[in-house]
Design an enzyme around this catalytic site. Structure first.
Site, PDB file in Angstrom:
ATOM      1  N   VAL A 120     -33.108  15.486  58.604  1.00  0.00           N
ATOM      2  CA  VAL A 120     -34.146  16.305  59.220  1.00  0.00           C
ATOM      3  C   VAL A 120     -33.577  17.054  60.430  1.00  0.00           C
ATOM      4  O   VAL A 120     -34.213  17.925  60.998  1.00  0.00           O
ATOM      5  CB  VAL A 120     -35.346  15.419  59.659  1.00  0.00           C
ATOM      6  CG1 VAL A 120     -36.540  16.260  60.082  1.00  0.00           C
ATOM      7  CG2 VAL A 120     -35.760  14.476  58.536  1.00  0.00           C
ATOM      8  N   HIS A 177     -33.692  26.675  55.936  1.00  0.00           N
ATOM      9  CA  HIS A 177     -34.824  26.267  56.769  1.00  0.00           C
ATOM     10  C   HIS A 177     -34.691  27.009  58.091  1.00  0.00           C
ATOM     11  O   HIS A 177     -34.132  26.510  59.053  1.00  0.00           O
ATOM     12  CB  HIS A 177     -34.777  24.748  56.984  1.00  0.00           C
ATOM     13  CG  HIS A 177     -35.919  24.227  57.808  1.00  0.00           C
ATOM     14  ND1 HIS A 177     -37.237  24.473  57.497  1.00  0.00           N
ATOM     15  CD2 HIS A 177     -35.941  23.475  58.934  1.00  0.00           C
ATOM     16  CE1 HIS A 177     -38.016  23.878  58.391  1.00  0.00           C
ATOM     17  NE2 HIS A 177     -37.258  23.276  59.282  1.00  0.00           N
TER      18      HIS A 177
END
Length: 314
Positions: A120, A177
Protein backbone atom coordinates in the site's frame (compact mmCIF):
# COMPACT_ATOMS: atom_id res chain seq x y z
CA UNK A 1 -4.45 -20.33 4.79
CA UNK A 2 -5.44 -22.25 7.88
CA UNK A 3 -4.51 -19.72 10.57
CA UNK A 4 -6.09 -16.66 8.97
CA UNK A 5 -3.34 -14.51 10.42
CA UNK A 6 -2.66 -11.06 8.98
CA UNK A 7 0.38 -8.87 9.67
CA UNK A 8 0.15 -5.12 9.13
CA UNK A 9 3.46 -3.26 8.93
CA UNK A 10 2.99 0.47 9.36
CA UNK A 11 0.11 1.36 11.67
CA UNK A 12 -0.62 4.92 10.69
CA UNK A 13 -4.20 5.85 9.92
CA UNK A 14 -4.47 3.56 6.85
CA UNK A 15 -2.92 0.46 8.42
CA UNK A 16 -4.90 0.86 11.64
CA UNK A 17 -8.18 1.41 9.76
CA UNK A 18 -7.54 -1.75 7.72
CA UNK A 19 -7.05 -3.66 10.99
CA UNK A 20 -10.21 -2.15 12.49
CA UNK A 21 -12.23 -2.98 9.35
CA UNK A 22 -11.02 -6.60 9.40
CA UNK A 23 -11.96 -6.80 13.08
CA UNK A 24 -15.46 -5.46 12.50
CA UNK A 25 -16.02 -7.97 9.69
CA UNK A 26 -14.63 -10.84 11.78
CA UNK A 27 -12.46 -11.86 8.84
CA UNK A 28 -9.29 -13.10 10.56
CA UNK A 29 -8.40 -15.08 13.64
CA UNK A 30 -5.39 -12.95 14.39
CA UNK A 31 -3.95 -9.56 13.42
CA UNK A 32 -0.47 -8.43 14.42
CA UNK A 33 0.51 -4.77 14.08
CA UNK A 34 4.05 -3.43 13.76
CA UNK A 35 5.34 0.12 13.58
CA UNK A 36 8.77 1.63 14.08
CA UNK A 37 7.25 4.52 16.06
CA UNK A 38 7.42 3.32 19.63
CA UNK A 39 4.10 2.63 21.33
CA UNK A 40 1.91 3.35 18.29
CA UNK A 41 1.24 -0.28 17.34
CA UNK A 42 0.71 -1.20 21.00
CA UNK A 43 -1.81 1.58 21.65
CA UNK A 44 -3.77 0.91 18.48
CA UNK A 45 -3.72 -2.87 19.02
CA UNK A 46 -5.28 -2.44 22.48
CA UNK A 47 -7.92 -0.04 21.18
CA UNK A 48 -8.84 -2.21 18.17
CA UNK A 49 -8.85 -5.41 20.27
CA UNK A 50 -11.31 -3.79 22.68
CA UNK A 51 -13.53 -2.75 19.77
CA UNK A 52 -13.73 -6.36 18.58
CA UNK A 53 -15.76 -7.26 21.69
CA UNK A 54 -18.81 -6.09 19.71
CA UNK A 55 -17.81 -7.64 16.38
CA UNK A 56 -19.47 -10.80 14.94
CA UNK A 57 -16.35 -12.85 15.71
CA UNK A 58 -13.63 -11.99 18.16
CA UNK A 59 -10.19 -11.33 16.66
CA UNK A 60 -6.90 -11.54 18.53
CA UNK A 61 -5.11 -8.22 17.93
CA UNK A 62 -1.54 -7.82 19.17
CA UNK A 63 1.40 -5.49 18.66
CA UNK A 64 4.75 -6.87 17.55
CA UNK A 65 7.71 -5.84 19.70
CA UNK A 66 10.04 -6.59 16.79
CA UNK A 67 9.72 -7.70 13.15
CA UNK A 68 10.27 -11.28 14.33
CA UNK A 69 6.83 -11.16 15.97
CA UNK A 70 5.16 -10.64 12.57
CA UNK A 71 5.57 -14.33 11.85
CA UNK A 72 3.75 -17.16 10.08
CA UNK A 73 1.27 -14.73 8.53
CA UNK A 74 -0.97 -15.75 5.65
CA UNK A 75 -1.02 -12.15 4.45
CA UNK A 76 1.27 -9.23 5.20
CA UNK A 77 0.03 -5.72 4.42
CA UNK A 78 2.78 -3.11 4.04
CA UNK A 79 1.80 0.54 4.49
CA UNK A 80 5.20 1.69 5.80
CA UNK A 81 6.89 4.70 4.19
CA UNK A 82 7.23 8.45 4.51
CA UNK A 83 5.08 11.07 2.76
CA UNK A 84 6.74 13.62 0.51
CA UNK A 85 7.82 16.70 2.45
CA UNK A 86 8.31 20.24 1.14
CA UNK A 87 11.87 20.19 -0.17
CA UNK A 88 12.00 16.51 -1.15
CA UNK A 89 12.51 15.64 -4.80
CA UNK A 90 10.70 12.68 -6.32
CA UNK A 91 14.05 10.92 -6.38
CA UNK A 92 14.60 11.56 -2.65
CA UNK A 93 11.19 10.15 -1.80
CA UNK A 94 11.67 7.13 -4.03
CA UNK A 95 15.04 6.25 -2.51
CA UNK A 96 13.87 6.74 1.10
CA UNK A 97 10.77 4.60 0.66
CA UNK A 98 12.58 1.95 -1.38
CA UNK A 99 15.16 1.59 1.41
CA UNK A 100 12.39 1.27 4.00
CA UNK A 101 10.80 -1.38 1.78
CA UNK A 102 14.08 -3.29 1.50
CA UNK A 103 14.31 -3.62 5.29
CA UNK A 104 10.64 -4.55 5.70
CA UNK A 105 10.76 -7.13 2.91
CA UNK A 106 13.84 -8.87 4.35
CA UNK A 107 11.89 -9.36 7.59
CA UNK A 108 8.79 -10.65 5.81
CA UNK A 109 10.89 -13.15 3.83
CA UNK A 110 12.49 -14.39 7.05
CA UNK A 111 9.45 -14.59 9.32
CA UNK A 112 6.45 -15.08 6.99
CA UNK A 113 7.99 -16.85 3.99
CA UNK A 114 4.67 -18.24 2.74
CA UNK A 115 2.69 -15.00 2.91
CA UNK A 116 0.93 -13.06 0.20
CA UNK A 117 2.07 -9.43 0.38
CA UNK A 118 -0.28 -6.51 -0.23
CA UNK A 119 1.65 -3.30 -0.89
CA UNK A 120 0.00 0.00 0.00
CA UNK A 121 3.11 2.19 0.29
CA UNK A 122 3.59 4.99 -2.24
CA UNK A 123 4.57 5.41 -4.99
CA UNK A 124 2.41 2.31 -5.09
CA UNK A 125 3.32 0.66 -8.40
CA UNK A 126 7.05 1.24 -7.94
CA UNK A 127 7.05 -0.07 -4.36
CA UNK A 128 5.15 -3.16 -5.55
CA UNK A 129 7.93 -3.66 -8.12
CA UNK A 130 10.57 -3.24 -5.38
CA UNK A 131 8.88 -5.92 -3.25
CA UNK A 132 8.69 -8.22 -6.26
CA UNK A 133 12.41 -7.84 -6.97
CA UNK A 134 13.48 -8.02 -3.30
CA UNK A 135 11.51 -11.21 -2.58
CA UNK A 136 12.05 -12.99 -5.88
CA UNK A 137 8.72 -14.70 -5.14
CA UNK A 138 6.12 -15.84 -7.67
CA UNK A 139 4.32 -12.79 -8.97
CA UNK A 140 0.90 -14.01 -7.82
CA UNK A 141 2.00 -13.38 -4.20
CA UNK A 142 2.83 -9.66 -4.57
CA UNK A 143 -0.17 -7.38 -5.04
CA UNK A 144 -0.41 -3.58 -5.02
CA UNK A 145 -3.63 -2.12 -3.59
CA UNK A 146 -4.76 0.64 -5.93
CA UNK A 147 -7.73 -0.24 -8.10
CA UNK A 148 -9.87 -1.29 -5.12
CA UNK A 149 -9.56 2.25 -3.74
CA UNK A 150 -9.72 4.12 -7.05
CA UNK A 151 -12.72 2.00 -8.05
CA UNK A 152 -14.55 2.87 -4.83
CA UNK A 153 -13.81 6.54 -5.44
CA UNK A 154 -15.15 6.26 -8.96
CA UNK A 155 -18.34 4.52 -7.75
CA UNK A 156 -18.85 7.34 -5.24
CA UNK A 157 -18.59 9.95 -8.00
CA UNK A 158 -20.98 8.03 -10.27
CA UNK A 159 -23.52 7.72 -7.44
CA UNK A 160 -23.23 11.44 -6.66
CA UNK A 161 -24.01 12.21 -10.30
CA UNK A 162 -26.88 9.71 -10.66
CA UNK A 163 -28.40 9.75 -7.19
CA UNK A 164 -29.18 6.02 -7.29
CA UNK A 165 -27.56 2.61 -7.64
CA UNK A 166 -25.31 2.78 -4.54
CA UNK A 167 -23.72 -0.62 -3.96
CA UNK A 168 -24.62 -1.70 -7.53
CA UNK A 169 -21.99 0.32 -9.34
CA UNK A 170 -19.22 -1.74 -10.92
CA UNK A 171 -15.96 0.11 -11.53
CA UNK A 172 -12.70 -0.49 -13.29
CA UNK A 173 -9.56 1.60 -13.06
CA UNK A 174 -6.26 0.54 -14.66
CA UNK A 175 -2.77 1.99 -15.06
CA UNK A 176 -0.78 3.61 -12.29
CA UNK A 177 -2.06 4.71 -8.90
CA UNK A 178 -1.59 8.40 -9.49
CA UNK A 179 -2.12 11.15 -12.05
CA UNK A 180 -2.08 8.68 -14.96
CA UNK A 181 -4.73 6.30 -13.62
CA UNK A 182 -7.29 5.32 -16.27
CA UNK A 183 -10.91 4.91 -15.15
CA UNK A 184 -12.76 2.88 -17.79
CA UNK A 185 -16.38 4.09 -17.89
CA UNK A 186 -17.06 2.01 -21.00
CA UNK A 187 -16.63 -1.09 -18.81
CA UNK A 188 -18.86 0.14 -15.97
CA UNK A 189 -22.43 -0.91 -15.19
CA UNK A 190 -25.00 0.26 -12.65
CA UNK A 191 -26.97 -2.87 -11.81
CA UNK A 192 -27.13 -4.41 -15.28
CA UNK A 193 -27.28 -1.12 -17.16
CA UNK A 194 -24.16 0.20 -18.92
CA UNK A 195 -23.22 3.54 -17.40
CA UNK A 196 -22.85 5.18 -20.81
CA UNK A 197 -26.63 4.81 -21.21
CA UNK A 198 -27.14 6.79 -18.00
CA UNK A 199 -24.53 9.51 -18.22
CA UNK A 200 -23.28 11.74 -21.03
CA UNK A 201 -19.66 11.73 -22.19
CA UNK A 202 -19.16 15.15 -20.58
CA UNK A 203 -20.55 13.90 -17.25
CA UNK A 204 -18.27 10.85 -17.45
CA UNK A 205 -15.24 13.06 -18.14
CA UNK A 206 -16.04 15.04 -15.00
CA UNK A 207 -16.38 11.80 -12.98
CA UNK A 208 -13.02 10.58 -14.30
CA UNK A 209 -11.32 13.83 -13.31
CA UNK A 210 -12.88 13.76 -9.85
CA UNK A 211 -11.82 10.13 -9.39
CA UNK A 212 -8.26 11.08 -10.31
CA UNK A 213 -8.20 13.96 -7.81
CA UNK A 214 -10.24 12.07 -5.20
CA UNK A 215 -7.36 11.85 -2.74
CA UNK A 216 -6.44 15.52 -3.12
CA UNK A 217 -10.03 16.56 -2.45
CA UNK A 218 -9.92 14.87 0.97
CA UNK A 219 -6.55 16.51 1.76
CA UNK A 220 -8.12 19.89 0.99
CA UNK A 221 -10.70 19.43 3.74
CA UNK A 222 -8.82 17.31 6.27
CA UNK A 223 -5.26 18.51 5.79
CA UNK A 224 -4.33 14.82 5.59
CA UNK A 225 -5.09 12.08 3.08
CA UNK A 226 -8.07 9.78 3.50
CA UNK A 227 -7.81 6.54 5.43
CA UNK A 228 -11.29 5.02 5.81
CA UNK A 229 -11.64 4.16 2.10
CA UNK A 230 -8.02 2.93 1.71
CA UNK A 231 -8.32 0.91 4.93
CA UNK A 232 -11.56 -0.68 3.79
CA UNK A 233 -10.14 -1.38 0.32
CA UNK A 234 -7.23 -3.26 1.93
CA UNK A 235 -9.62 -5.26 4.10
CA UNK A 236 -11.76 -6.08 1.04
CA UNK A 237 -8.71 -7.59 -0.67
CA UNK A 238 -7.62 -9.47 2.46
CA UNK A 239 -11.12 -10.97 2.76
CA UNK A 240 -10.99 -12.13 -0.87
CA UNK A 241 -7.67 -13.89 -0.26
CA UNK A 242 -8.66 -15.52 3.03
CA UNK A 243 -12.11 -16.58 1.79
CA UNK A 244 -10.90 -17.63 -1.68
CA UNK A 245 -13.67 -15.40 -3.08
CA UNK A 246 -12.18 -15.17 -6.57
CA UNK A 247 -13.41 -11.60 -7.00
CA UNK A 248 -12.28 -9.38 -9.87
CA UNK A 249 -10.54 -6.20 -8.74
CA UNK A 250 -7.93 -4.03 -10.39
CA UNK A 251 -4.56 -4.42 -8.66
CA UNK A 252 -0.94 -3.56 -9.37
CA UNK A 253 0.89 -6.71 -10.43
CA UNK A 254 4.03 -7.63 -12.32
CA UNK A 255 3.23 -7.97 -16.01
CA UNK A 256 4.87 -10.69 -18.05
CA UNK A 257 3.62 -10.08 -21.57
CA UNK A 258 0.07 -9.09 -20.60
CA UNK A 259 -1.10 -5.94 -22.41
CA UNK A 260 2.23 -6.01 -24.26
CA UNK A 261 4.43 -5.19 -21.24
CA UNK A 262 6.94 -7.10 -19.15
CA UNK A 263 9.07 -6.42 -16.07
CA UNK A 264 6.83 -3.58 -14.86
CA UNK A 265 4.07 -3.44 -12.25
CA UNK A 266 0.82 -1.71 -13.21
CA UNK A 267 -2.85 -1.83 -12.31
CA UNK A 268 -4.90 -4.33 -14.30
CA UNK A 269 -8.00 -6.41 -13.50
CA UNK A 270 -7.11 -9.59 -11.64
CA UNK A 271 -8.90 -12.46 -9.90
CA UNK A 272 -8.07 -12.65 -6.18
CA UNK A 273 -8.27 -15.96 -4.33
CA UNK A 274 -6.40 -18.10 -1.85
CA UNK A 275 -3.17 -18.11 -3.89
CA UNK A 276 -3.15 -14.33 -4.34
CA UNK A 277 -3.55 -13.35 -7.98
CA UNK A 278 -5.30 -16.38 -9.48
CA UNK A 279 -5.50 -14.84 -12.96
CA UNK A 280 -4.67 -11.63 -14.78
CA UNK A 281 -7.60 -10.65 -17.00
CA UNK A 282 -6.71 -9.11 -20.35
CA UNK A 283 -9.53 -6.93 -21.60
CA UNK A 284 -9.72 -5.37 -25.05
CA UNK A 285 -8.68 -1.73 -24.94
CA UNK A 286 -9.51 0.79 -27.64
CA UNK A 287 -6.66 2.73 -29.28
CA UNK A 288 -7.16 5.78 -27.05
CA UNK A 289 -6.96 3.66 -23.88
CA UNK A 290 -3.93 1.76 -25.20
CA UNK A 291 -2.16 5.12 -25.59
CA UNK A 292 -3.18 6.23 -22.07
CA UNK A 293 -2.00 2.91 -20.65
CA UNK A 294 1.36 3.40 -22.34
CA UNK A 295 1.75 6.85 -20.72
CA UNK A 296 0.87 5.26 -17.37
CA UNK A 297 3.37 2.41 -17.75
CA UNK A 298 6.06 4.80 -18.99
CA UNK A 299 5.66 6.93 -15.85
CA UNK A 300 6.10 3.83 -13.64
CA UNK A 301 9.14 2.76 -15.66
CA UNK A 302 10.70 6.22 -15.24
CA UNK A 303 10.62 5.77 -11.48
CA UNK A 304 11.95 2.21 -11.68
CA UNK A 305 14.76 3.60 -13.87
CA UNK A 306 15.69 6.10 -11.12
CA UNK A 307 16.15 3.22 -8.68
CA UNK A 308 18.23 1.31 -11.21
CA UNK A 309 20.43 4.39 -11.90
CA UNK A 310 21.04 4.64 -8.15
CA UNK A 311 22.06 0.96 -8.20
CA UNK A 312 19.29 0.12 -5.74
CA UNK A 313 18.81 -3.43 -7.04
CA UNK A 314 22.52 -4.29 -7.24
Amino acid sequence: MHRRKVGIIGTGAVGATAAYSLCMMGTCNEIVLFDIAEGVAKGKAIDIAQSSHYAPNSTIVTAAESPADVNDCDIVVITAGVPRKGDMTREDLLMINAKIMKTVVEDVKTYSPDAVIICVSNPLDVMTYVIQKMTGWERNRIIGMAGALDGARMAYQIYNKLGYGAGQIGTLVIGDHGQNMIPLPQKVQVGDVPVNELLSKAEMEEIIERTRTGGAEIVKYLGTSGYYAPGRAIAYMVEALLNDSRIVVSSSVLLDGEYGYSDVTAGVPVVLGKNGVEKIIEIDLDSETIEKFKISVDSINENIAILKQNKFFD
